[in-house]
Design a protein around this motif. Sequence first.
Motif, short mmCIF file in Angstrom:
data_model
loop_
_atom_site.label_atom_id
_atom_site.label_comp_id
_atom_site.label_asym_id
_atom_site.label_seq_id
_atom_site.Cartn_x
_atom_site.Cartn_y
_atom_site.Cartn_z
N GLY A 49 10.65 2.27 -4.23
CA GLY A 49 9.86 3.50 -4.31
C GLY A 49 8.41 3.26 -4.70
N ASP B 3 17.51 22.42 -11.52
CA ASP B 3 16.95 22.96 -10.28
C ASP B 3 16.41 21.76 -9.52
OD1 ASP B 3 15.60 24.07 -8.23
OD2 ASP B 3 14.30 25.35 -9.44
N ARG C 211 14.82 16.29 0.26
CA ARG C 211 14.61 15.62 -1.02
C ARG C 211 15.31 16.40 -2.12
NH1 ARG C 211 8.22 13.93 -1.38
NH2 ARG C 211 8.20 12.54 0.43
N ARG D 215 15.13 21.51 -6.62
CA ARG D 215 13.99 21.75 -5.74
C ARG D 215 14.15 21.04 -4.39
NH1 ARG D 215 11.65 19.88 -10.24
NH2 ARG D 215 10.33 18.40 -9.14
N TYR D 216 15.29 21.29 -3.74
CA TYR D 216 15.52 20.72 -2.41
C TYR D 216 14.43 21.20 -1.45
CZ TYR D 216 20.36 19.27 -3.37
OH TYR D 216 21.49 18.65 -3.83
N PHE D 217 13.89 20.29 -0.68
CA PHE D 217 13.03 20.71 0.44
C PHE D 217 13.08 19.64 1.53
CE2 PHE D 217 8.98 18.27 0.16
CZ PHE D 217 9.15 17.64 -1.07
N PRO D 218 12.78 20.03 2.77
CA PRO D 218 12.90 19.08 3.88
C PRO D 218 12.04 17.85 3.64
CG PRO D 218 12.48 21.30 4.70
CD PRO D 218 12.31 21.35 3.21
N PRO E 254 9.47 15.37 4.13
CA PRO E 254 8.35 15.36 5.08
C PRO E 254 8.13 14.01 5.75
CG PRO E 254 7.61 15.83 2.80
CD PRO E 254 9.04 15.45 2.72
N LYS F 296 12.08 6.80 -6.83
CA LYS F 296 11.03 7.70 -6.32
C LYS F 296 10.95 9.01 -7.09
CE LYS F 296 12.61 7.81 -2.03
NZ LYS F 296 13.76 6.91 -2.18
N GLY F 297 11.90 9.26 -8.00
CA GLY F 297 11.94 10.55 -8.68
C GLY F 297 12.56 11.62 -7.80
N PHE F 298 13.04 11.22 -6.66
CA PHE F 298 13.85 12.11 -5.82
C PHE F 298 14.79 11.25 -4.99
CE2 PHE F 298 9.91 11.36 -3.37
CZ PHE F 298 10.40 10.89 -2.16
N ASN G 160 15.10 16.55 -6.01
CA ASN G 160 14.17 16.07 -7.04
C ASN G 160 14.79 16.08 -8.43
OD1 ASN G 160 11.36 15.90 -5.60
ND2 ASN G 160 12.29 17.79 -4.86
#
Lengths: 185, 474
Positions: B48, B269, B83, B271-274, B276, B93-95, B85
Amino acid sequence: MPHTKYALSAYYIIAMSEASSNLARFDGMRYGLRTEDHDWHTTFSHVRAEGFGDEVKRRILLGTYALSAGYLDKYYLKALKIRTLIKQDFEHAFKDADVLIAPTMPYPAFKIGEKIDDPISLYLADVETVPINLAGVPSISIPCGSSGGLPIGMQVIGKHFDEAAILRTAYTFEENTDFHKTEGS
Amino acid sequence: MYENPDGVMIGLEVHVQLNRLKTKVFCGCTTDYHNDPPNSHVCPVCLGLPGSLPVINKKAVEAAIKVGLALNCTVEEHTQFYRKNYYYPDLPKGFQITQYDFPISSGGYITIEGEDGEHRVGITRAHMEEDPGRLVHEGTIDKSKYTLIDYNRSGMALLEVVSDPDMRSPKEARRYLDKLRNILEYLDIFDGDLEGALRVDANISIMGGQRAEIKNISSHKGAERALLFEIVRQKNVLRRGGVVVQETRHFDEAREITLSMRSKEEAHDYRYFPEPDLVPLKISGWAPAIKATLPELPDARRLRFVEQYGITDDHAKALTSELKFAIFYEDVAKKVDPKIAAVWVCDVLKGELNYRDLTIEAFKKEHILSVIDLLLNKKITEDGAVDIIRTLLDKGGSPFEIMKEKGLLKVEGDIVSTAAEEAIKENPRAVADYRAGKEKALNSLVGAVMKKTKGRADARTAREMLLDILDKGV
């Protein structure tokens, strides 16, 4: 290009959200700053508190907020949709034009430190350039005049992978003008 | 029909390490690190480091699709990475790059031997993700003065197989795990014997309560134990008029109990997100070609064994429950009577291996063939054959040598009949009992013959000879 007015908001939501996640790796475990603490939570918290500057922290906080449960659809995913619409705006415009021309900045250079305490106006300075970043198209900025002794930039924007056209346009412009030879006085 | 009196519902999340791939899921580091020093197979991507970017390993996607197909799942049109997080020292990587919406496959099932016969457990989804590093402590985690991190494991391809809450007892959960591992081994993408190959989180609820998620389960047996404890705990809470709350619990393997880790309110939480840095993958076109490479799976092989070799379903089931065993049996069955092979491979050899905690690699195919051959040619008795197998496992050698050394060569003909005559002479009482109608008395005469021949006579032959003499000698 109906969606470019949303570009600045979309850009900063995407940039801050991704930065909040991208910068998570700076935890002091494998390299970089290391504080004198005794456990994992206080160590990485102190490393990040001491290692990052104000603007970085601001972006991490805002980005973390935008990605939090219940807000993802509202901000980040919506911003991605706007990004797609902006890209389509450009593709549409390039059906009738080989290159597009626009000012690079909304105003001439401001003084060092002038806007440092007003982040919003700093972000607003990017209003002319972030649509290009979101659309993923190539662009070049060249001098095209001056105002009050300060240079003014013009950007030439091209289609995806058509760097040749913008370089040719910029070169032809320079061949026929002297703006690139005059320094701001 | 199984009643399920407590309304037990169990769902399992199994992390399968695709450890037969050559490289990790987002970089070119080798997956073959198990015998190497810590942090010897790492690069900027799996560490990472800033500026590094992931590149998807196509073989890993193919392997994941293969598993999905083998679990009767639908492979999605397109798949995407997300990801997740959170901060933890093993996560560089922290995720974690994982999947959320658009997993690689979903909606399948596994058939297990349930409480009331064949039982289908639904597969909600199977999604890909990267393995974090491994934390190493001195002694136990709560007493260790430090934590060391080994990133060799970081970035290994994982497949998280999530089941529906279809298991109704800890036994069914264990059978599900056994079956899943069995299927994975057939697919040749997974070696279940390697450290960390298969990790389980279990969700369990009983009627009238909310579900608990149990973490830190490290074996199939551990899963069964943790769930057994958890049912008792949840029943006790309800019996005392309490409320079973939704929470995450930690399985303490040594004490075989579960302990509360965090409640629903304390849940992260993520904080899932696609992701990038990785584009969505269009995989709808991949499935047919991969499906064509699917090997024969355990259930199909079991049915074929019954049909092709005429062995019992129990034998077929036991033989196919481990790929290596199935292959071993089939090689043997091609050379000798398949039914006899099933008895000796399944009933005898498998039992002796299990007793010694050995795997089938500890025994040579040629040896079981020799033993069966000696037996069929009446050179040794069944007891002698078992003795040879045990000796091979304990001391090694060859079947023929062991037979000679231990004097297991079966005696027959004259020697057995002489022994039978002697036995009759020396045991007038047993003879009298037999003649008086006590069938059992014959057994003691057979025993006497066996004693005289030092066990090398075939018991059935001895019996026949005794009867022969007794009938003639009226």
